[in-house]
Design a protein around this motif. Structure first.
Motif, PDB file in Angstrom:
ATOM      1  N   UNK A  83       0.637  -1.011   0.099  1.00  0.00           N
ATOM      2  CA  UNK A  83       0.297   0.113   0.130  1.00  0.00           C
ATOM      3  C   UNK A  83       0.479   1.489   0.227  1.00  0.00           C
ATOM      4  N   UNK A  84       1.911   1.349   0.151  1.00  0.00           N
ATOM      5  CA  UNK A  84       3.024   2.242   0.401  1.00  0.00           C
ATOM      6  C   UNK A  84       3.240   2.912  -0.856  1.00  0.00           C
ATOM      7  N   UNK A  85       3.879   3.920  -1.400  1.00  0.00           N
ATOM      8  CA  UNK A  85       4.454   4.541  -2.592  1.00  0.00           C
ATOM      9  C   UNK A  85       6.443   4.509  -2.153  1.00  0.00           C
ATOM     10  N   UNK A  86       6.298   4.499  -3.519  1.00  0.00           N
ATOM     11  CA  UNK A  86       8.290   5.121  -3.170  1.00  0.00           C
ATOM     12  C   UNK A  86       8.322   5.914  -3.519  1.00  0.00           C
ATOM     13  N   UNK A  87       9.371   7.141  -2.992  1.00  0.00           N
ATOM     14  CA  UNK A  87       9.676   8.149  -3.632  1.00  0.00           C
ATOM     15  C   UNK A  87      11.492   8.019  -3.376  1.00  0.00           C
ATOM     16  N   UNK A  88      12.221   7.925  -5.330  1.00  0.00           N
ATOM     17  CA  UNK A  88      12.911   7.518  -4.762  1.00  0.00           C
ATOM     18  C   UNK A  88      14.174   8.937  -4.845  1.00  0.00           C
ATOM     19  N   UNK A  89      15.007   8.851  -4.723  1.00  0.00           N
ATOM     20  CA  UNK A  89      15.865  10.283  -3.681  1.00  0.00           C
ATOM     21  C   UNK A  89      17.218   9.980  -4.501  1.00  0.00           C
ATOM     22  N   UNK A  90      17.153  10.958  -5.066  1.00  0.00           N
ATOM     23  CA  UNK A  90      18.627  10.963  -5.849  1.00  0.00           C
ATOM     24  C   UNK A  90      20.101  11.365  -4.737  1.00  0.00           C
ATOM     25  N   UNK A  96      15.175  19.873   0.996  1.00  0.00           N
ATOM     26  CA  UNK A  96      13.633  20.743   0.787  1.00  0.00           C
ATOM     27  C   UNK A  96      13.097  20.245  -0.126  1.00  0.00           C
ATOM     28  N   UNK A  97      14.389  20.477  -1.611  1.00  0.00           N
ATOM     29  CA  UNK A  97      13.615  19.439  -3.023  1.00  0.00           C
ATOM     30  C   UNK A  97      12.903  18.423  -2.660  1.00  0.00           C
ATOM     31  N   UNK A  98      13.559  17.836  -1.690  1.00  0.00           N
ATOM     32  CA  UNK A  98      12.837  16.083  -1.434  1.00  0.00           C
ATOM     33  C   UNK A  98      11.578  16.753  -0.405  1.00  0.00           C
ATOM     34  N   UNK A  99      11.651  17.596   0.489  1.00  0.00           N
ATOM     35  CA  UNK A  99      10.420  16.777   1.012  1.00  0.00           C
ATOM     36  C   UNK A  99       9.022  17.962   0.583  1.00  0.00           C
TER      37      UNK A  99
END
Length: 113
Positions: A83-90, A96-99
């Motif tokens: 049920x969770x989505x993944x957000x990939x971080x570079x 701040x951008x990731x947030x």
């Protein structure tokens, strides 16, 4: 995060902890009656370093390994949560951008079930 980026970030963070006061923090926490801090990753290793019974570089290495192992367990657990989505971080993405990307994903309408 990609595993290599995560490992790099864990190593950098762990190496910075002594300069940020972790040795004093664990020594102080060891004198309290609250057992909660003693369960934290690295507590016993950094306490041993603070007491002079473990070289600091050995404590840092042990904490780095334990943190990497914990991150791997978390990754395995989250993969099972469909049920969770993944957000990939570079690797070079600012916090701040990731947030902002996380906030946007949380405020996006849920897909129809």
């Amino acid at each position: 995060r990609e595993r290599s980026d995560l490992h790099h970030r864990i190593a950098l963070r762990t190496q910075s902890m002594p300069a940020l006061g972790v040795l004093d923090e664990v020594a102080t926490a060891a004198t309290t009656t609250n057992p909660a801090p003693t369960c934290a990753i690295g507590f016993s290793d950094f306490l041993a370093a603070a007491r002079g019974t473990l070289p600091l570089h050995d404590a840092i290495a042990a904490v780095t390994i334990a943190t990497r192992q914990y991150a791997k367990r978390q990754d395995s657990w989250f993969r099972r949560e469909s049920w969770m989505s993944t957000i990939t971080a570079a690797p070079d993405e600012s916090p701040d951008h990731l947030a902002h990307r996380i906030a946007a994903a949380l405020s996006a309408p849920s897909p129809a079930v």
